[in-house]
Motif scaffolding. Structure first.
Motif, PDB file in Angstrom:
ATOM      1  N   VAL A   1      12.912  -7.580   2.564  1.00  0.00           N
ATOM      2  CA  VAL A   1      12.319  -8.859   2.942  1.00  0.00           C
ATOM      3  C   VAL A   1      10.804  -8.719   3.034  1.00  0.00           C
ATOM      4  O   VAL A   1      10.292  -7.771   3.616  1.00  0.00           O
ATOM      5  CB  VAL A   1      12.899  -9.343   4.285  1.00  0.00           C
ATOM      6  N   GLY A   2      10.090  -9.657   2.454  1.00  0.00           N
ATOM      7  CA  GLY A   2       8.640  -9.635   2.485  1.00  0.00           C
ATOM      8  C   GLY A   2       8.001  -8.872   1.351  1.00  0.00           C
ATOM      9  O   GLY A   2       6.777  -8.888   1.211  1.00  0.00           O
ATOM     10  N   LEU A   3       8.812  -8.171   0.554  1.00  0.00           N
ATOM     11  CA  LEU A   3       8.297  -7.417  -0.581  1.00  0.00           C
ATOM     12  C   LEU A   3       8.740  -8.074  -1.880  1.00  0.00           C
ATOM     13  O   LEU A   3       9.712  -8.820  -1.919  1.00  0.00           O
ATOM     14  CB  LEU A   3       8.787  -5.963  -0.539  1.00  0.00           C
TER      15      LEU A   3
ATOM     16  N   LYS B   1       7.547  -2.667  -3.915  1.00  0.00           N
ATOM     17  CA  LYS B   1       6.323  -3.339  -4.335  1.00  0.00           C
ATOM     18  C   LYS B   1       5.973  -4.464  -3.369  1.00  0.00           C
ATOM     19  O   LYS B   1       6.780  -5.363  -3.130  1.00  0.00           O
ATOM     20  CB  LYS B   1       6.486  -3.906  -5.742  1.00  0.00           C
ATOM     21  N   ALA B   2       4.734  -4.411  -2.820  1.00  0.00           N
ATOM     22  CA  ALA B   2       4.286  -5.422  -1.853  1.00  0.00           C
ATOM     23  C   ALA B   2       3.411  -6.455  -2.546  1.00  0.00           C
ATOM     24  O   ALA B   2       2.836  -6.191  -3.592  1.00  0.00           O
ATOM     25  CB  ALA B   2       3.513  -4.760  -0.723  1.00  0.00           C
ATOM     26  N   PRO B   3       3.294  -7.650  -1.953  1.00  0.00           N
ATOM     27  CA  PRO B   3       2.395  -8.643  -2.529  1.00  0.00           C
ATOM     28  C   PRO B   3       0.953  -8.146  -2.497  1.00  0.00           C
ATOM     29  O   PRO B   3       0.582  -7.272  -1.715  1.00  0.00           O
ATOM     30  CB  PRO B   3       2.591  -9.866  -1.614  1.00  0.00           C
ATOM     31  N   GLN B   4       0.138  -8.719  -3.367  1.00  0.00           N
ATOM     32  CA  GLN B   4      -1.283  -8.320  -3.413  1.00  0.00           C
ATOM     33  C   GLN B   4      -1.968  -8.646  -2.090  1.00  0.00           C
ATOM     34  O   GLN B   4      -1.804  -9.731  -1.547  1.00  0.00           O
ATOM     35  CB  GLN B   4      -1.977  -9.024  -4.565  1.00  0.00           C
TER      36      GLN B   4
END
Length: 214
Positions: A200-202, A207-210
């Protein structure tokens, strides 16, 4: 010019069509005669007959594939009386989300997957076809056993690797002496690698948001 309902009905009744069907290319022709509708002079040069040509198509490839599948299904049922569960030389293999149940019988090296030829089912991919035959080639049985497979889940690559494990486990039931050469080639090890789940949130598993500072 507006026509009343009665005039329209009488004009339609005065139209006649003639049809001709030939045995060759199935040509149907329609001819207009005694038309009561006034046409401009330019329309007089139009053709007064309409011809339709139809040809009988050959049996589709899909129908032929269905027939081949039905024949293979009858062949498999004749070779495996009682179904897969009633056989003695059977092995189950898993890879990723794919599960394959494999039955070995003495034969000439045929491989049938889900009632279809292995080459057709695996889309002629040489690597996937090699996966299926590696355990048999390791022991020199590539022309000694027929392989019948029921596979589901995952993709073709995962199913091919699941069949490898299933064939290797089935060969253990032929003889316990097969364990050593199969284990040496790593064919009895279940590959437990699977895709890591998304968080959740990735964007993906890791991979994470910019990041934006402002």
């Amino acid at each position: 010019m507006a026509l009343s309902v009665s005039n329209l009905a009488s004009s339609l009744s005065s139209l006649s069509f003639s049809s001709q069907v030939s045995q060759g290319q199935n040509i149907v022709s329609f001819t207009r005669v005694n038309s009561v509708f006034p046409f401009p002079a330019k329309s007089a040069r139009r053709r007064a007959s309409l011809s339709i040509t139809a040809t009988v198509a050959a049996p589709s490839e899909a129908a032929e594939e269905v027939e081949d599948t039905m024949e293979l299904k009858k062949y498999v049922k004749s070779r495996l009386p009682g179904g897969f569960a009633a056989q003695k030389i059977i092995g189950t293999g898993r890879r990723k989300c794919a599960i394959a149940r494999v039955v070995l019988q003495e034969g000439t090296g045929k491989v049938i997957i889900n009632y279809r030829d292995a080459k057709e089912y695996l889309q002629g991919n040489p690597l996937w076809l090699q996966y299926v035959k590696v355990p048999l080639v390791t022991l020199g049985y590539e022309n000694s056993y027929d392989v019948f497979v029921k596979a589901h889940g995952g993709g073709l690559s995962g199913q091919a690797q699941a069949i490898t494990l299933g064939v290797a486990r089935a060969l253990l039931k032929v003889s316990a002496d097969h364990r050593s050469p199969l284990k040496k080639e790593g064919l009895l090890t279940r590959d437990a690698r699977v895709v890591e789940r998304k968080k959740v949130g990735l964007k993906k598993a890791r991979k994470a948001p910019q990041f934006s500072k402002r």
